[in-house]
Design a protein around this motif. Structure first.
Motif, PDB file in Angstrom:
ATOM      1  N   UNK A  98      20.141  59.756  59.781  1.00  0.00           N
ATOM      2  CA  UNK A  98      19.352  60.369  58.805  1.00  0.00           C
ATOM      3  C   UNK A  98      19.584  61.699  58.833  1.00  0.00           C
ATOM      4  N   UNK A  99      20.030  62.617  59.780  1.00  0.00           N
ATOM      5  CA  UNK A  99      20.266  63.899  59.542  1.00  0.00           C
ATOM      6  C   UNK A  99      21.504  64.028  58.204  1.00  0.00           C
ATOM      7  N   UNK A 113      21.842  70.638  50.544  1.00  0.00           N
ATOM      8  CA  UNK A 113      22.990  71.210  50.165  1.00  0.00           C
ATOM      9  C   UNK A 113      23.615  72.018  51.345  1.00  0.00           C
ATOM     10  N   UNK A 114      23.624  71.366  52.726  1.00  0.00           N
ATOM     11  CA  UNK A 114      24.341  71.850  53.638  1.00  0.00           C
ATOM     12  C   UNK A 114      25.726  70.931  53.819  1.00  0.00           C
ATOM     13  N   UNK A 115      26.462  71.458  53.085  1.00  0.00           N
ATOM     14  CA  UNK A 115      27.749  70.409  52.896  1.00  0.00           C
ATOM     15  C   UNK A 115      28.532  70.566  54.328  1.00  0.00           C
ATOM     16  N   UNK A 116      28.891  71.439  54.816  1.00  0.00           N
ATOM     17  CA  UNK A 116      29.728  71.298  56.205  1.00  0.00           C
ATOM     18  C   UNK A 116      28.911  70.343  57.123  1.00  0.00           C
ATOM     19  N   UNK A 117      27.591  70.726  57.326  1.00  0.00           N
ATOM     20  CA  UNK A 117      26.787  69.831  58.337  1.00  0.00           C
ATOM     21  C   UNK A 117      26.788  68.245  58.059  1.00  0.00           C
ATOM     22  N   UNK A 162      28.255  65.306  60.221  1.00  0.00           N
ATOM     23  CA  UNK A 162      27.334  63.885  60.741  1.00  0.00           C
ATOM     24  C   UNK A 162      27.808  62.727  59.915  1.00  0.00           C
ATOM     25  N   UNK A 163      28.487  62.740  58.927  1.00  0.00           N
ATOM     26  CA  UNK A 163      29.159  61.597  58.088  1.00  0.00           C
ATOM     27  C   UNK A 163      30.347  61.161  58.880  1.00  0.00           C
ATOM     28  N   UNK A 164      31.023  62.174  59.411  1.00  0.00           N
ATOM     29  CA  UNK A 164      32.401  61.504  60.009  1.00  0.00           C
ATOM     30  C   UNK A 164      31.901  60.959  61.391  1.00  0.00           C
ATOM     31  N   UNK A 165      30.980  61.399  62.121  1.00  0.00           N
ATOM     32  CA  UNK A 165      30.475  60.783  63.408  1.00  0.00           C
ATOM     33  C   UNK A 165      30.143  59.520  63.070  1.00  0.00           C
TER      34      UNK A 165
END
Length: 448
Positions: free
Chosen positions: A242-243, A251-255, A259-262
């Protein structure tokens, strides 16, 4: 010793419950006189060899000696049940229970009859008398409430049992069935909030609450619960699901990438959720191309996915946007990762090459595919098209005529074949055949 109680399956089918208890078996009661004892043992003998009618006769003799013996009525019930004489079986068990209401065996006999005759409302009444004698029958009661569609009574019992003894797969299936009806969701939301407050380290309650809020599109509450989960269990991979969406929206790309990689690396999270996240990041990357390397890294998580060809699907996304170079990149990657040459992916790749006028690549790829799929007319068409553009007109003519023989019920492709054949013959100076094929193309166009 206790046998396991078998309860209703998820789709409403029942199995016969036959729980035993720690109470003394009624047969073990000491016999009071020889006549009674002889008749009783004769009844047990006849029942053991499945002569139920003879067992009933012997038991009636016992009743003549002791007319209010609960054990004899219990044995009568068992023999009547074996003969499928359900009315007498139930009455016999009921009479035994009236004499000795604290003996679980007698109530269970009534439950067995109710169960076999599918008289579930009667079974509910009986089992409510059994529960004070053995609490495990509460799960049977939940199953009976489910099969009689008394979901409002089943849900609080499920939550009570889960809270007291922990969750079971069966109860969780029942709960999912109940919560598919929206009117019960508010009650479950309140229960989950309570459970989170009581057990802040139980990840499953957060996940269930996130799911319910997602179902009702309450994104702010989804984010709130996700953050609470992350705070309570920093290692939770589910919190990142969800995060991730929240970070994209801001639009916080790095965050979002973190989260996506985790999530993509997690063994706990369902593949469908991972595909959804990748698709959302693909759309985000299309608007923010600086994150393309991160997209390519993300695709790598799906290299072994046997259900969805992710690289191909991303190629189709760019294909629909007419971003041909990107489409080609992912189609080629898809084919490289695949152990087989898929027809659809190759056709999409040939179209993308054609759009960029890369006719040498079209000719080479089409030739390779004709060898692998010699009856697939589309590959002959692309070969003819490419050779016409490369001014290899005789080669174009030959391959198009062969491919036309394999063409069946595809008017658009037939039109294109005729146009390319007309072009080939025109360049070869055969104007009669040029007019023939252009005429065929025009006739087909008029029919459309």
């Amino acid at each position: 010793m206790k046998k396991k109680t078998v309860v209703v399956l998820f789709f409403g089918m029942f199995c016969l419950p036959v729980s035993l208890v720690a109470q003394t078996e009624p047969e073990q009661i000491t016999m009071v006189n020889t006549e009674f004892q002889d008749s009783f043992y004769e009844a047990l003998l006849q029942k053991g060899i499945e002569n139920y009618d003879k067992a009933l006769i012997a038991l009636q003799k016992c009743l003549n000696v002791q007319p209010e013996d609960a054990t004899i009525y219990f044995e009568l019930g068992k023999n009547y049940l074996a003969l499928k004489n359900y009315e007498n079986a139930y009455n016999s068990f009921e009479h035994a229970a009236q004499i000795d209401p604290k003996n679980k065996w007698f109530w269970e006999g009534m439950y067995d009859v109710s169960y076999q005759t599918k008289n579930y409302n009667q079974a509910i009444n009986v089992i409510q008398k059994l529960i004070p004698l053995d609490e495990t029958y509460t799960d049977d009661l939940i199953s009976l409430y489910m099969v009689t569609n008394q979901l409002d009574k089943a849900l609080p019992l499920i939550n009570e049992r889960n809270d007291k003894f922990g969750k079971t797969d069966e109860r969780e299936r029942y709960k999912m069935q109940i919560l598919s009806e929206g009117k019960y969701q508010n009650e479950e939301i309140a229960n989950l909030i309570t459970q989170i407050d009581k057990n802040p380290k139980d990840e499953s309650n957060y996940i269930a609450l996130i799911f319910l809020y997602s179902q009702s599109n309450e994104s702010e509450k989804v984010l709130e619960v996700s953050k609470k989960l992350e705070a309570a269990i920093p290692t939770s991979e589910w919190a990142q699901v969800s995060l991730f969406k929240s970070y994209l929206d801001k639009n916080e790309g790095p965050r979002a990438i973190n989260a996506m990689n985790i999530v993509l690396a997690s063994n706990k999270i369902d593949a469908k959720i991972k595909h959804r996240i990748l698709n959302e990041f693909l759309i985000f990357t299309n608007a923010n191309p600086q994150y393309t390397p991160d997209l390519e890294k993300a695709i790598g998580y799906f290299d072994t996915d046997k259900e969805v060809n992710v690289a191909k699907e991303i190629g189709k996304f760019y294909h629909s946007k007419k971003q041909w170079e990107k489409a080609i990149k992912y189609y080629e990657q898809s084919l490289k990762n695949s152990s087989t040459q898929e027809i659809e992916t190759n056709l999409l790749l040939l179209q993308a090459y054609t759009e960029l006028k890369q006719f040498q690549k079209v000719a080479q790829k089409a030739s390779e595919m004709m060898e692998l799929f010699p009856t697939q007319p589309e590959f002959y068409y692309y070969s003819g098209l490419a050779n016409n553009q490369l001014q290899q007109f005789k080669k174009a003519k030959d391959v198009l005529e062969i491919g036309l023989d394999y063409l069946v019920d595809d008017v658009n492709l037939e039109i294109n074949f005729n146009i390319q054949l007309g072009e080939a013959y025109n360049s070869l100076g055969d104007f009669k055949k040029k007019e023939l094929y252009f005429s065929k193309a025009n006739q087909l166009l008029k029919k459309e």
